[in-house]
Design an enzyme around this catalytic site. Structure first.
Site, PDB file in Angstrom:
ATOM      1  N   CYS A 243    -100.575  30.346 -15.099  1.00 32.14           N
ATOM      2  CA  CYS A 243    -100.710  30.972 -16.415  1.00 32.14           C
ATOM      3  C   CYS A 243     -99.346  31.104 -17.116  1.00 32.14           C
ATOM      4  CB  CYS A 243    -101.358  32.346 -16.213  1.00 32.14           C
ATOM      5  SG  CYS A 243    -101.308  33.436 -17.627  1.00 32.14           S
TER       6      CYS A 243
ATOM      7  N   CYS B 191     -98.458  34.510 -18.536  1.00 33.48           N
ATOM      8  CA  CYS B 191     -98.146  35.465 -17.463  1.00 33.48           C
ATOM      9  C   CYS B 191     -96.669  35.363 -17.086  1.00 33.48           C
ATOM     10  CB  CYS B 191     -99.009  35.209 -16.231  1.00 33.48           C
ATOM     11  SG  CYS B 191    -100.781  35.369 -16.530  1.00 33.48           S
TER      12      CYS B 191
END
Length: 104
Positions: A29, A32
């Site tokens: 991600c 993230c």
């Protein structure tokens, strides 16, 4: 950033004395990864009032499914063993602090 797992979530998050901000994250991600320095700074600045941890959704499906986390990053604040706030998506530190103001 400390990581929590399905096994220690109850102790580390639900049983914590301070409110805990959990980032539900994944290695794949990009947003993230973008949040990592923001969360580190937040943990340093607010460490006396808030604990900040990460939970990898791929390695901890039980907790991820229990809280119905579908998007990464998802941030949840737990206080007194209960989720009190949830936010989805990367955001700048200033905005994150504004959104956390009512739970700190």
């Amino acid at each position: 950033m400390p990581e929590v797992t399905d096994e220690d979530f109850g102790t580390e998050v639900l049983g914590a004395d301070l409110p805990v901000l959990v980032e539900f994250t994944a290695d794949w991600c990009p947003p993230c990864r973008q949040m990592a320095p923001v969360l580190r700074a937040l943990a340093e600045e607010e460490g006396e009032r808030l604990r900040v941890v990460q939970l990898n959704v791929d390695h901890n499906p039980r907790t991820t499914n229990h809280y119905k986390v579908l998007s990464m990053p998802t941030f949840m604040v737990f206080r007194g063993g209960e989720p009190v706030k949830a936010m989805v998506g990367a955001r700048p530190k200033r905005r994150l602090l504004e959104e956390l103001a009512d739970v700190l």
